[in-house]
Design a protein around this motif. Structure first.
Motif, PDB file in Angstrom:
ATOM      1  N   LYS A   1       0.834  -1.207   0.000  1.00  0.00           N
ATOM      2  CA  LYS A   1       0.000   0.000   0.000  1.00  0.00           C
ATOM      3  C   LYS A   1       0.871   1.262   0.000  1.00  0.00           C
ATOM      4  N   GLN A   2       1.903   1.248   0.842  1.00  0.00           N
ATOM      5  CA  GLN A   2       2.807   2.404   0.906  1.00  0.00           C
ATOM      6  C   GLN A   2       3.550   2.584  -0.407  1.00  0.00           C
TER       7      GLN A   2
ATOM      8  N   GLN B   1       1.171   4.210  -2.868  1.00  0.00           N
ATOM      9  CA  GLN B   1       0.986   5.632  -2.564  1.00  0.00           C
ATOM     10  C   GLN B   1       2.209   6.440  -2.997  1.00  0.00           C
TER      11      GLN B   1
ATOM     12  N   LYS C   1       2.217   9.442  -5.837  1.00  0.00           N
ATOM     13  CA  LYS C   1       2.748  10.785  -5.557  1.00  0.00           C
ATOM     14  C   LYS C   1       3.840  11.155  -6.568  1.00  0.00           C
TER      15      LYS C   1
END
Length: 61
Positions: free
Chosen positions: A48-49, A52, A56
């Motif tokens: 998930k990180q 993300q 970005k």
């Protein structure tokens, strides 16, 4: 007479049982080390990180 060995000793005088015990302890330590980190890491959270961070990065470029 010169080649008399005590049981569990090599010709150089190494204690075989002691070496086996040290090897067993070392192997046990490696298993604990690997398991410790495996249980602390949440694979889903890491994915998930990463998603993300990738999103970005794409927004900023």
């Amino acid at each position: 007479m010169a080649n008399q060995q005590q049981p569990n000793k090599t010709q150089a005088g190494t204690n075989v049982q002691q070496v086996r015990q040290q090897n067993a302890q070392a192997a046990q330590g490696q298993q604990q080390f690997g398991a410790e980190f495996a249980t602390e890491t949440d694979a889903q959270q890491v994915k998930k990180q990463n998603q993300q961070a990738e999103a970005k990065k794409n927004q900023n470029s």
